[in-house]
Each structure stands twice: as structure tokens, then as C-alpha cells.
Write a protein that holds these residues in place. Structure first.
Motif, PDB file in Angstrom:
ATOM      1  N   ASP A 100       0.825  -1.210   0.000  1.00  0.00           N
ATOM      2  CA  ASP A 100       0.000   0.000   0.000  1.00  0.00           C
ATOM      3  C   ASP A 100       0.862   1.263   0.000  1.00  0.00           C
ATOM      4  OD1 ASP A 100      -2.368  -1.427  -0.097  1.00  0.00           O
ATOM      5  OD2 ASP A 100      -2.565  -1.495   2.083  1.00  0.00           O
ATOM      6  N   VAL A 101       1.998   1.201   0.669  1.00  0.00           N
ATOM      7  CA  VAL A 101       2.910   2.340   0.679  1.00  0.00           C
ATOM      8  C   VAL A 101       3.474   2.549  -0.728  1.00  0.00           C
ATOM      9  CG1 VAL A 101       5.111   3.181   1.597  1.00  0.00           C
ATOM     10  CG2 VAL A 101       3.461   2.116   3.125  1.00  0.00           C
ATOM     11  N   ARG A 102       3.812   1.469  -1.398  1.00  0.00           N
ATOM     12  CA  ARG A 102       4.314   1.578  -2.780  1.00  0.00           C
ATOM     13  C   ARG A 102       3.228   2.119  -3.713  1.00  0.00           C
ATOM     14  NH1 ARG A 102       9.318  -0.097  -3.465  1.00  0.00           N
ATOM     15  NH2 ARG A 102      10.187  -1.432  -1.851  1.00  0.00           N
ATOM     16  N   LEU A 103       1.988   1.714  -3.473  1.00  0.00           N
ATOM     17  CA  LEU A 103       0.891   2.241  -4.288  1.00  0.00           C
ATOM     18  C   LEU A 103       0.717   3.739  -4.069  1.00  0.00           C
ATOM     19  CD1 LEU A 103      -1.740  -0.616  -4.016  1.00  0.00           C
ATOM     20  CD2 LEU A 103      -0.391   0.029  -6.016  1.00  0.00           C
ATOM     21  N   ALA A 104       0.930   4.192  -2.846  1.00  0.00           N
ATOM     22  CA  ALA A 104       0.847   5.628  -2.567  1.00  0.00           C
ATOM     23  C   ALA A 104       1.937   6.374  -3.339  1.00  0.00           C
ATOM     24  CB  ALA A 104       0.967   5.887  -1.065  1.00  0.00           C
ATOM     25  N   LEU A 105       3.140   5.805  -3.375  1.00  0.00           N
ATOM     26  CA  LEU A 105       4.218   6.428  -4.138  1.00  0.00           C
ATOM     27  C   LEU A 105       3.887   6.427  -5.629  1.00  0.00           C
ATOM     28  CD1 LEU A 105       7.048   7.717  -4.282  1.00  0.00           C
ATOM     29  CD2 LEU A 105       7.980   5.381  -4.439  1.00  0.00           C
ATOM     30  N   ALA A 106       3.356   5.324  -6.131  1.00  0.00           N
ATOM     31  CA  ALA A 106       2.972   5.249  -7.544  1.00  0.00           C
ATOM     32  C   ALA A 106       1.902   6.291  -7.863  1.00  0.00           C
ATOM     33  CB  ALA A 106       2.469   3.847  -7.890  1.00  0.00           C
ATOM     34  N   SER A 107       0.941   6.460  -6.973  1.00  0.00           N
ATOM     35  CA  SER A 107      -0.102   7.477  -7.183  1.00  0.00           C
ATOM     36  C   SER A 107       0.500   8.875  -7.196  1.00  0.00           C
ATOM     37  CB  SER A 107      -1.170   7.375  -6.093  1.00  0.00           C
ATOM     38  OG  SER A 107      -1.848   6.154  -6.203  1.00  0.00           O
ATOM     39  N   PHE A 108       1.476   9.099  -6.320  1.00  0.00           N
ATOM     40  CA  PHE A 108       2.179  10.384  -6.329  1.00  0.00           C
ATOM     41  C   PHE A 108       2.837  10.613  -7.686  1.00  0.00           C
ATOM     42  CE2 PHE A 108       6.412  12.281  -6.142  1.00  0.00           C
ATOM     43  CZ  PHE A 108       6.078  13.590  -5.848  1.00  0.00           C
ATOM     44  N   PHE A 109       3.552   9.600  -8.177  1.00  0.00           N
ATOM     45  CA  PHE A 109       4.214   9.733  -9.474  1.00  0.00           C
ATOM     46  C   PHE A 109       3.205  10.020 -10.583  1.00  0.00           C
ATOM     47  CE2 PHE A 109       7.846   6.840  -7.901  1.00  0.00           C
ATOM     48  CZ  PHE A 109       8.654   7.933  -7.591  1.00  0.00           C
ATOM     49  N   MET A 110       2.060   9.350 -10.541  1.00  0.00           N
ATOM     50  CA  MET A 110       1.032   9.591 -11.553  1.00  0.00           C
ATOM     51  C   MET A 110       0.530  11.026 -11.478  1.00  0.00           C
ATOM     52  SD  MET A 110      -0.988   5.934 -11.519  1.00  0.00           S
ATOM     53  CE  MET A 110      -2.134   6.316 -12.846  1.00  0.00           C
ATOM     54  N   ALA A 111       0.274  11.506 -10.270  1.00  0.00           N
ATOM     55  CA  ALA A 111      -0.214  12.878 -10.087  1.00  0.00           C
ATOM     56  C   ALA A 111       0.825  13.894 -10.548  1.00  0.00           C
ATOM     57  CB  ALA A 111      -0.590  13.122  -8.623  1.00  0.00           C
ATOM     58  N   GLY A 113       2.837  13.449 -12.980  1.00  0.00           N
ATOM     59  CA  GLY A 113       3.108  13.279 -14.403  1.00  0.00           C
ATOM     60  C   GLY A 113       4.386  12.515 -14.689  1.00  0.00           C
ATOM     61  N   ARG A 114       4.819  11.725 -13.721  1.00  0.00           N
ATOM     62  CA  ARG A 114       6.053  10.947 -13.863  1.00  0.00           C
ATOM     63  C   ARG A 114       5.687   9.494 -14.152  1.00  0.00           C
ATOM     64  NH1 ARG A 114       8.998  13.243  -8.564  1.00  0.00           N
ATOM     65  NH2 ARG A 114      10.454  11.527  -8.955  1.00  0.00           N
ATOM     66  N   SER A 115       5.211   9.279 -15.376  1.00  0.00           N
ATOM     67  CA  SER A 115       4.638   7.995 -15.778  1.00  0.00           C
ATOM     68  C   SER A 115       5.622   6.842 -15.687  1.00  0.00           C
ATOM     69  CB  SER A 115       4.084   8.077 -17.195  1.00  0.00           C
ATOM     70  OG  SER A 115       3.065   9.025 -17.260  1.00  0.00           O
ATOM     71  N   ALA A 116       6.852   7.054 -16.103  1.00  0.00           N
ATOM     72  CA  ALA A 116       7.824   5.962 -16.098  1.00  0.00           C
ATOM     73  C   ALA A 116       8.081   5.459 -14.676  1.00  0.00           C
ATOM     74  CB  ALA A 116       9.128   6.407 -16.754  1.00  0.00           C
ATOM     75  N   GLU A 117       8.203   6.388 -13.729  1.00  0.00           N
ATOM     76  CA  GLU A 117       8.437   5.994 -12.335  1.00  0.00           C
ATOM     77  C   GLU A 117       7.188   5.340 -11.737  1.00  0.00           C
ATOM     78  OE1 GLU A 117      11.313   9.218 -10.403  1.00  0.00           O
ATOM     79  OE2 GLU A 117       9.919  10.053 -11.886  1.00  0.00           O
ATOM     80  N   ALA A 118       6.027   5.837 -12.124  1.00  0.00           N
ATOM     81  CA  ALA A 118       4.778   5.222 -11.656  1.00  0.00           C
ATOM     82  C   ALA A 118       4.681   3.795 -12.174  1.00  0.00           C
ATOM     83  CB  ALA A 118       3.575   6.040 -12.123  1.00  0.00           C
TER      84      ALA A 118
END
Length: 166
Positions: A100-111, A113-118
Motif C-alpha cells: 500500500d505504501v508503494r501504491l501511494a508512491l505510484a499514485s504520487f508519481f502519476m499525479a 506526471g512521472r509515468s515511467a516511475e509510476a
């Protein structure tokens, strides 16, 4: 705690704040209650109060990934992407196996605009739990939003196979 979480999920932020305050009267050092009150305050646009509560929770329990994720979310809402990312990364440092913590980071990356990191972060989650519904949904959303529709099919199939939802 559960009732307060449900109130937050249902958008009843004043009620959630009041319930969290009741929990804190009983136990002023309840980190979970502090984080819940902070989340309610953030939703009520009291950023300073939310950050103060989270900082207090982190003084009591520096390894609280929930507090760190909340800090990241509050910082992101207030426009401080650098501090938000630092909080999300610190949450991963203290809870490296918490998906869930990793998903929060992925959501941050998406928000941000850092698609590759997401995409990389979502794939890390899926490497550990291939049928994770939210990770698959987020990955399919990422693919569709970046005009990679064909790649969205596989995670959507996993969601369809793993969920009873229509």
C-alpha cells in the motif's frame, strides 16, 4: 478507529475529526487517531493543523508508515511535491514490504506526471502480488492515459478475473 476511517471514506470529515478527538482524549498518544484526525483536518483544508498532528505522530512513532503516507498526501495537496516525495520515500524506507505504501508512491508519481516511475513502482507491486486489484487498475489507467491502450488490456483482464465487481 474503524468507525473514523469509515467516516473519512464517506466524506464526513467533521464527524471523523470529532471521533478522532474523542479517541485522543482517551489516549493522547494514539498515533492512529492522530493520523486520522490529521486526514480529516487536511480534507477540511486545515493543512497546518494536519501537518502538526502528523509531526506529533511521527515524534511518537517515527516508523509509522501511515503517518508518513499521510504527510506525503498532505504535502502534495498543499503543492509541496518535493516534501511529498520525501515523505513517500521515507514511508517505503520504514515499510519496504508494504504494498500500500508503494501504491501511494505510484499514485504520487502519476499525479506528478512521472509515468515511467509510476509504471516501475506499480510493476514492483505486481511482481510481489500479480493479482493486486488496485495495482492492476492503476497500471491500466496509466497505460490508457499515456495512449498505450493495447498494454492496458492485460492488467484489465486481471482485474476482471479477480474481482466480483461489474
Amino acid at each position: 478507529i474503524k468507525a473514523t476511517q469509515i467516516l473519512l471514506l464517506n466524506g464526513r470529515f467533521e464527524d471523523a475529526k470529532a471521533r478522532a478527538e474523542g479517541l485522543l482524549k482517551t489516549n493522547p498518544k494514539d498515533v492512529d487517531a492522530m493520523v486520522l484526525r490529521a486526514n480529516a483536518m487536511a480534507s477540511l483544508r486545515d493543512t497546518a493543523g494536519a501537518i502538526a498532528d502528523i509531526e506529533e505522530a511521527l515524534k511518537l512513532d517515527p516508523s509509522s508508515s501511515a503517518a508518513l503516507v499521510s504527510m506525503g498526501s498532505v504535502r502534495l495537496r498543499s503543492g509541496d511535491a518535493q516534501q511529498a516525495e520525501a515523505a513517500f520515500r521515507q514511508a517505503i524506507a520504514v515499510a519496504p514490504n508494504d504494498l500500500d505504501v508503494r501504491l501511494a508512491l505510484a499514485s504520487f508519481f502519476m499525479a506528478a506526471g512521472r509515468s515511467a516511475e509510476a509504471e516501475q513502482t506499480l510493476n514492483e507491486v505486481l511482481a510481489k502480488e500479480p493479482k493486486h486489484l488496485l495495482a492492476n487498475r492503476l497500471l491500466s489507467t496509466l497505460y490508457v492515459s499515456s495512449n498505450r491502450v493495447a498494454e492496458a488490456e492485460q492488467p484489465l483482464k486481471v482485474v476482471a478475473e479477480s474481482s466480483n465487481a461489474p
